[in-house]
Design a protein around this motif. Structure first.
Motif, short mmCIF file in Angstrom:
data_model
loop_
_atom_site.label_atom_id
_atom_site.label_comp_id
_atom_site.label_asym_id
_atom_site.label_seq_id
_atom_site.Cartn_x
_atom_site.Cartn_y
_atom_site.Cartn_z
N VAL A 291 6.01 113.18 70.75
CA VAL A 291 6.71 114.13 69.85
C VAL A 291 5.93 115.16 69.94
O VAL A 291 4.61 115.49 69.58
CB VAL A 291 6.95 113.61 68.66
CG1 VAL A 291 7.65 114.70 67.70
CG2 VAL A 291 7.89 112.28 68.61
N ALA A 292 6.60 116.61 70.15
CA ALA A 292 5.70 117.81 70.49
C ALA A 292 5.18 118.26 69.07
O ALA A 292 6.07 118.29 68.05
CB ALA A 292 6.66 118.85 70.94
N ASP A 293 3.96 118.76 69.03
CA ASP A 293 3.27 119.13 67.85
C ASP A 293 4.42 120.33 67.17
O ASP A 293 4.71 120.79 66.06
CB ASP A 293 1.98 119.79 68.06
CG ASP A 293 1.15 118.59 68.28
OD1 ASP A 293 1.54 117.42 67.87
OD2 ASP A 293 0.09 118.85 68.81
N GLU A 294 5.07 121.16 68.08
CA GLU A 294 5.73 122.39 67.61
C GLU A 294 6.78 121.65 66.62
O GLU A 294 7.34 122.45 65.96
CB GLU A 294 6.27 122.86 68.78
CG GLU A 294 7.13 124.27 68.31
CD GLU A 294 7.64 124.98 69.56
OE1 GLU A 294 8.38 125.92 69.55
OE2 GLU A 294 7.38 124.44 70.86
N VAL A 295 7.48 120.68 67.31
CA VAL A 295 8.59 120.27 66.42
C VAL A 295 8.12 119.60 65.17
O VAL A 295 8.68 119.38 63.90
CB VAL A 295 9.48 119.06 67.23
CG1 VAL A 295 10.28 118.35 66.54
CG2 VAL A 295 9.98 119.83 68.43
N VAL A 296 7.00 118.70 65.30
CA VAL A 296 6.47 118.25 63.74
C VAL A 296 6.28 119.27 62.98
O VAL A 296 6.39 119.20 61.80
CB VAL A 296 4.90 117.62 64.33
CG1 VAL A 296 4.25 117.08 63.09
CG2 VAL A 296 5.04 116.38 65.35
N ASN A 297 5.48 120.61 63.54
CA ASN A 297 5.23 121.57 62.52
C ASN A 297 6.33 122.20 62.00
O ASN A 297 6.59 122.24 60.77
CB ASN A 297 4.63 122.78 63.41
CG ASN A 297 3.15 122.34 63.84
OD1 ASN A 297 2.42 121.78 63.26
ND2 ASN A 297 2.78 123.29 64.86
N ARG A 298 7.65 122.14 62.69
CA ARG A 298 8.91 122.73 62.28
C ARG A 298 9.51 121.97 61.14
O ARG A 298 9.93 122.16 60.19
CB ARG A 298 9.82 122.67 63.49
CG ARG A 298 11.19 123.35 63.32
CD ARG A 298 12.01 123.34 64.54
NE ARG A 298 11.36 123.91 65.71
CZ ARG A 298 11.40 123.70 67.11
NH1 ARG A 298 12.45 123.04 67.27
NH2 ARG A 298 10.90 124.43 67.80
#
Length: 241
Positions: A78-85
């Motif tokens: 799971v991409a960190d960018e998506v986690v941040n979002r």
């Protein structure tokens, strides 16, 4: 009051590998959960790991009141960018329901600030899920206990912060106990961790479990409240020296 808009997120790997998981959930765990929520009148979308941006674009999340999360074997993909979002949306008020092995997901560990580790054993043991807060909205219509005939054991210690509210506690045939229904608040968002549910057992088809999940979505949905304001403010007219 309008029904919550729910996005059901699923890793969707085990169910495509054949074997017991595919037999149990041939269309994916997300399909079974989506059917449940749709039958309750919720507006439902699904998203999976292998979609672009894991199916969790800004537009999707902006249109989501409650996100449910099931993952197991590919948390690190799971991409960190998506986690941040997702984290931003939770802090802004979106509800999050983390299911079973989602305890090791990046988003849950991020929001808890701990390892979220635990003991486990998969021997198909009987689980007795005890309702310890019968007046909590998530326990509505559930009763004093729910028996899950076959389950993967999760045991204490569960390395999470003390829940704001503990709704369910599990006991297993081997004698272990586990905090299985944990409520948290982070920012303006509500989070519910719910332990029952494994890819090779039909737990998400069990009537009582489905009732709990319906209740959890309604509890986690954002309330119609004014957003808090932050930052520097001018001196008010009522200031007194």
């Amino acid at each position: 009051m309008s029904k919550p808009r729910v996005t059901v997120w699923n890793e969707f790997r085990h169910e495509r590998e054949g074997g017991a998981a595919e037999e149990c959930y041939p269309e994916g765990i997300h399909a079974v959960l989506a059917e449940l929520f749709e039958s309750r009148g919720f507006d439902v979308e699904t998203a999976t790991l292998d979609e672009p941006e894991h199916g969790l674009t800004e537009a999707v999340l902006d249109d989501t009141d409650v996100l449910t999360w099931w993952g197991h074997a590919a948390h690190e993909e799971v991409a960190d960018e998506v986690v941040n979002r997702v984290q931003t949306r939770v802090l802004d008020g979106m509800g999050l329901i983390v299911l079973h092995s989602g305890h090791f997901s990046k988003i849950f560990k991020r929001l808890m600030g701990t390892t979220c580790d635990l003991k486990w054993r998969n021997e198909g043991e009987r689980e007795r899920l005890w309702t310890v807060e019968p007046n909590h909205p998530i326990a509505r219509g559930v009763g004093e206990q729910v028996v899950v005939p076959e389950a993967e054991m999760y045991g204490e210690r569960f390395d999470v912060p003390a829940p704001d509210e503990l709704v369910f506690t599990s006991w297993f045939e081997g004698g272990e106990v586990f905090r299985s229904g944990c409520c948290y608040r982070r920012g303006s968002g509500r989070i519910f961790y719910f332990r029952p549910g494994h890819e090779t057992y039909p737990i998400y088809r069990q009537t009582e479990i489905r009732q709990i999940l319906e209740n959890a979505v309604e509890w986690a949905a954002p309330e119609n409240a004014d957003a808090p304001s932050f930052g520097e403010v001018p001196v008010g007219p009522e200031r007194r020296d």
